[in-house]
Design a protein around this motif. Sequence first.
Motif, PDB file in Angstrom:
ATOM      1  N   GLY A  81      11.959 -20.314 100.032  1.00 40.59           N
ATOM      2  CA  GLY A  81      12.893 -21.380  99.713  1.00 40.59           C
ATOM      3  C   GLY A  81      13.641 -21.132  98.429  1.00 40.59           C
ATOM      4  O   GLY A  81      13.511 -20.082  97.783  1.00 40.59           O
ATOM      5  N   TRP A  82      14.433 -22.146  98.018  1.00 37.22           N
ATOM      6  CA  TRP A  82      15.168 -22.043  96.759  1.00 37.22           C
ATOM      7  C   TRP A  82      14.203 -21.851  95.587  1.00 37.22           C
ATOM      8  O   TRP A  82      13.264 -22.624  95.408  1.00 37.22           O
ATOM      9  CB  TRP A  82      15.990 -23.300  96.533  1.00 37.22           C
ATOM     10  N   ASN A  83      14.405 -20.801  94.836  1.00 33.36           N
ATOM     11  CA  ASN A  83      13.608 -20.440  93.659  1.00 33.36           C
ATOM     12  C   ASN A  83      12.176 -20.033  94.011  1.00 33.36           C
ATOM     13  O   ASN A  83      11.279 -20.107  93.183  1.00 33.36           O
ATOM     14  CB  ASN A  83      13.599 -21.569  92.626  1.00 33.36           C
ATOM     15  N   SER A  84      11.957 -19.551  95.232  1.00 31.72           N
ATOM     16  CA  SER A  84      10.610 -19.117  95.618  1.00 31.72           C
ATOM     17  C   SER A  84      10.184 -17.829  94.917  1.00 31.72           C
ATOM     18  O   SER A  84       8.995 -17.520  94.897  1.00 31.72           O
ATOM     19  CB  SER A  84      10.527 -18.926  97.135  1.00 31.72           C
ATOM     20  N   ARG A  85      11.120 -17.076  94.359  1.00 32.56           N
ATOM     21  CA  ARG A  85      10.697 -15.906  93.584  1.00 32.56           C
ATOM     22  C   ARG A  85       9.888 -16.341  92.369  1.00 32.56           C
ATOM     23  O   ARG A  85       8.948 -15.656  91.960  1.00 32.56           O
ATOM     24  CB  ARG A  85      11.910 -15.080  93.140  1.00 32.56           C
ATOM     25  N   ALA A  86      10.238 -17.499  91.802  1.00 29.47           N
ATOM     26  CA  ALA A  86       9.505 -18.005  90.640  1.00 29.47           C
ATOM     27  C   ALA A  86       8.342 -18.904  91.045  1.00 29.47           C
ATOM     28  O   ALA A  86       7.240 -18.806  90.489  1.00 29.47           O
ATOM     29  CB  ALA A  86      10.451 -18.759  89.712  1.00 29.47           C
ATOM     30  N   ASP A 105      12.357 -13.665  87.625  1.00 30.03           N
ATOM     31  CA  ASP A 105      11.969 -14.232  88.914  1.00 30.03           C
ATOM     32  C   ASP A 105      12.725 -15.520  89.202  1.00 30.03           C
ATOM     33  O   ASP A 105      12.830 -15.930  90.362  1.00 30.03           O
ATOM     34  CB  ASP A 105      10.460 -14.524  88.933  1.00 30.03           C
ATOM     35  N   ALA A 106      13.244 -16.163  88.172  1.00 28.56           N
ATOM     36  CA  ALA A 106      13.985 -17.414  88.359  1.00 28.56           C
ATOM     37  C   ALA A 106      15.454 -17.170  88.684  1.00 28.56           C
ATOM     38  O   ALA A 106      16.223 -18.126  88.799  1.00 28.56           O
ATOM     39  CB  ALA A 106      13.865 -18.296  87.123  1.00 28.56           C
ATOM     40  N   LEU A 107      15.839 -15.912  88.849  1.00 25.83           N
ATOM     41  CA  LEU A 107      17.185 -15.574  89.306  1.00 25.83           C
ATOM     42  C   LEU A 107      17.092 -15.161  90.770  1.00 25.83           C
ATOM     43  O   LEU A 107      16.466 -14.158  91.099  1.00 25.83           O
ATOM     44  CB  LEU A 107      17.784 -14.436  88.485  1.00 25.83           C
ATOM     45  N   GLU A 108      17.673 -15.960  91.642  1.00 28.87           N
ATOM     46  CA  GLU A 108      17.656 -15.653  93.069  1.00 28.87           C
ATOM     47  C   GLU A 108      18.945 -14.915  93.414  1.00 28.87           C
ATOM     48  O   GLU A 108      20.037 -15.494  93.359  1.00 28.87           O
ATOM     49  CB  GLU A 108      17.540 -16.932  93.892  1.00 28.87           C
ATOM     50  N   MET A 109      18.806 -13.637  93.747  1.00 29.14           N
ATOM     51  CA  MET A 109      19.974 -12.797  93.984  1.00 29.14           C
ATOM     52  C   MET A 109      19.924 -12.247  95.409  1.00 29.14           C
ATOM     53  O   MET A 109      18.878 -11.820  95.890  1.00 29.14           O
ATOM     54  CB  MET A 109      19.999 -11.648  92.975  1.00 29.14           C
ATOM     55  N   SER A 110      21.053 -12.276  96.074  1.00 33.42           N
ATOM     56  CA  SER A 110      21.155 -11.711  97.415  1.00 33.42           C
ATOM     57  C   SER A 110      22.552 -11.151  97.593  1.00 33.42           C
ATOM     58  O   SER A 110      23.450 -11.392  96.784  1.00 33.42           O
ATOM     59  CB  SER A 110      20.853 -12.770  98.484  1.00 33.42           C
ATOM     60  N   LEU A 153      17.108 -10.090  98.261  1.00 29.35           N
ATOM     61  CA  LEU A 153      16.387  -9.346  97.236  1.00 29.35           C
ATOM     62  C   LEU A 153      15.186 -10.157  96.763  1.00 29.35           C
ATOM     63  O   LEU A 153      15.268 -10.930  95.811  1.00 29.35           O
ATOM     64  CB  LEU A 153      17.355  -9.015  96.100  1.00 29.35           C
ATOM     65  N   TRP A 154      14.072  -9.977  97.457  1.00 31.47           N
ATOM     66  CA  TRP A 154      12.858 -10.755  97.193  1.00 31.47           C
ATOM     67  C   TRP A 154      12.095 -10.194  96.010  1.00 31.47           C
ATOM     68  O   TRP A 154      11.710 -10.916  95.101  1.00 31.47           O
ATOM     69  CB  TRP A 154      12.004 -10.760  98.458  1.00 31.47           C
ATOM     70  N   GLY A 155      11.841  -8.914  96.022  1.00 29.56           N
ATOM     71  CA  GLY A 155      11.153  -8.289  94.905  1.00 29.56           C
ATOM     72  C   GLY A 155       9.657  -8.160  95.078  1.00 29.56           C
ATOM     73  O   GLY A 155       9.021  -7.283  94.501  1.00 29.56           O
ATOM     74  N   GLY A 156       9.043  -9.044  95.871  1.00 28.98           N
ATOM     75  CA  GLY A 156       7.601  -8.978  96.103  1.00 28.98           C
ATOM     76  C   GLY A 156       6.853 -10.060  95.351  1.00 28.98           C
ATOM     77  O   GLY A 156       7.289 -10.520  94.295  1.00 28.98           O
ATOM     78  N   GLN A 157       5.710 -10.456  95.914  1.00 30.55           N
ATOM     79  CA  GLN A 157       4.838 -11.475  95.322  1.00 30.55           C
ATOM     80  C   GLN A 157       3.400 -11.072  95.595  1.00 30.55           C
ATOM     81  O   GLN A 157       3.102 -10.516  96.660  1.00 30.55           O
ATOM     82  CB  GLN A 157       5.081 -12.845  95.971  1.00 30.55           C
ATOM     83  N   PRO A 158       2.486 -11.321  94.683  1.00 31.78           N
ATOM     84  CA  PRO A 158       1.081 -11.051  94.994  1.00 31.78           C
ATOM     85  C   PRO A 158       0.569 -11.999  96.079  1.00 31.78           C
ATOM     86  O   PRO A 158       0.947 -13.173  96.111  1.00 31.78           O
ATOM     87  CB  PRO A 158       0.364 -11.294  93.658  1.00 31.78           C
ATOM     88  N   THR A 159      -0.239 -11.478  96.976  1.00 34.84           N
ATOM     89  CA  THR A 159      -0.865 -12.335  97.978  1.00 34.84           C
ATOM     90  C   THR A 159      -2.013 -13.110  97.327  1.00 34.84           C
ATOM     91  O   THR A 159      -2.419 -12.823  96.192  1.00 34.84           O
ATOM     92  CB  THR A 159      -1.392 -11.506  99.155  1.00 34.84           C
ATOM     93  N   ARG A 160      -2.544 -14.092  98.056  1.00 37.30           N
ATOM     94  CA  ARG A 160      -3.636 -14.914  97.522  1.00 37.30           C
ATOM     95  C   ARG A 160      -4.768 -14.983  98.528  1.00 37.30           C
ATOM     96  O   ARG A 160      -4.548 -14.963  99.743  1.00 37.30           O
ATOM     97  CB  ARG A 160      -3.140 -16.333  97.216  1.00 37.30           C
ATOM     98  N   GLU A 161      -5.960 -15.108  98.026  1.00 38.44           N
ATOM     99  CA  GLU A 161      -7.124 -15.158  98.908  1.00 38.44           C
ATOM    100  C   GLU A 161      -7.144 -16.408  99.767  1.00 38.44           C
ATOM    101  O   GLU A 161      -7.758 -16.417 100.833  1.00 38.44           O
ATOM    102  CB  GLU A 161      -8.411 -15.066  98.082  1.00 38.44           C
ATOM    103  N   ASN A 162      -6.500 -17.480  99.333  1.00 33.52           N
ATOM    104  CA  ASN A 162      -6.540 -18.740 100.088  1.00 33.52           C
ATOM    105  C   ASN A 162      -5.340 -18.905 101.022  1.00 33.52           C
ATOM    106  O   ASN A 162      -5.081 -19.995 101.511  1.00 33.52           O
ATOM    107  CB  ASN A 162      -6.641 -19.939  99.151  1.00 33.52           C
TER     108      ASN A 162
END
Length: 473
Positions: free
Chosen positions: A140-145, A233-238, A345-354
């Motif tokens: 979603g909007w600002n999901s990189r952050a 991360d708070a800059l959403e670029m595409s 341009l997502w950039g990647g996010q760490p996954t979570r155990e939950n």
Amino acid sequence: MTDFDGVLLTRGSRGYEAARLGAVWNERKPDRHPEAILLAASDRDVQRGVRHAAVRGLRVSVRSGGHSWIGSGIRDGGLLIDLSALDEVTIDTAQRRATVRPAVQGTRFNALLAAEGLVFPSGHCPSVGVGGFLIGGGYGWNSRALGPACFSVEAVDAVLADGSLVHATDESHPDLMWAVRGSGPGFFAIVTRFHLRVYPAYDEILRSFYVFPEELRDEVLAWTYDTVPEVSDALEMSAKVAFSPGAGRPTTMITAAAFCTPGTGPEMLDPLERAPFLQHALRKAERVPSTLDDLYALSDALTPKGNRYAVDGIWTDAPAREVLDAGRPLLEELPTRESFLLWMLWGGQPTRENACWSTQARLYFSPNAVWQDPADDLRTELWAHEALRAMAPVARGTQFADANPADRPDHGLEPAQAARLERLRRRYDPEGLFRTYLSPAESTTALALHRHHLPISVDRDREIGLPDPLTPS
């Protein structure tokens, strides 16, 4: 069993066809027909609908917002439980918590939050309901952050295969919560309420865009790809490759939205403003003060209701040059003037155990075919789906928001998460009451009919034997 607060429509009854067609936002409607459609008006309806289906040997599918490009909830036979009337919102401003029903659209949710000085990373398209969006991960909007929106799900109320309604938290039902965060259309229950963490509103949103001529396409796209790890991360670029108004050839546009907070200010746009090719821009606007409503309006103009759509995409971490070379047929042959290639341009996010959410990469490469004439179905579907098959060497899977497993099977979860999800499905839904992901055999598109009439070949034999869309081939 037929005592509902809402309406149960059987196939052939008055109102059935309007409900079937209305359950899909896309004008390209699937030629699939449920045995019955329950227009649920309450939690009780959902419970009784599940029990009604179990007694009659009907499998269950679900529709919330109806924005699925492929209408994944519309299946042949079985019972469709339509949640589109469940759209209540409650907000606890002091605790920064909200409870939303599955059909609530992101525009309305954020409008209510804004009045309380809050915000949520809801879907980019204004008509997307939160139900499928959240369960599918939620870019979603600002999901990189803020992370995929599913990370903000703190609890759910869900109806299980036995018709019971449970309030699930990480403490009371950790496996159910793990699965609800990212399993998409393969989730094995029906969520009737999401309990969400919400966030302080932004100090301001600044939007910039630049439009470049076709000959700069590869340079522009490669630069954005190589630069995204360095920006906030708070800059959403595409970027997107599309026909601009009045342009005879496709152009390449960079758009950026800076979500400013006390810790992230307008300076996050500096790297974009130092790009080496800016002097060649055909048009540009920099640091335009904007609101979420402005962003929603721009998104809505890109994919308005009333068109036929075929959308697909792959995640990739391959070098930019390899992606550009592999994707050249898509980049150079837009099938209609309304179609476009999204370079997210997502950039990647760490996954979570939950959370089972797992498949992602630096870039999401997504063809969006847009047209009006049904006679163009095959040509546009071929562009949206078939060319991505040739990109398999650089692909890292797909995302459930755009996935079309009926026409191009691909994985939306990593192998370990996919295997755990199937183990949980057998425990929570041992009789297979809830539908899982669409399969190639269920496709009713022009592309599927085209393949059906092709001569048997080695490639088609391999296609017939494709694994479950959750499992990487």
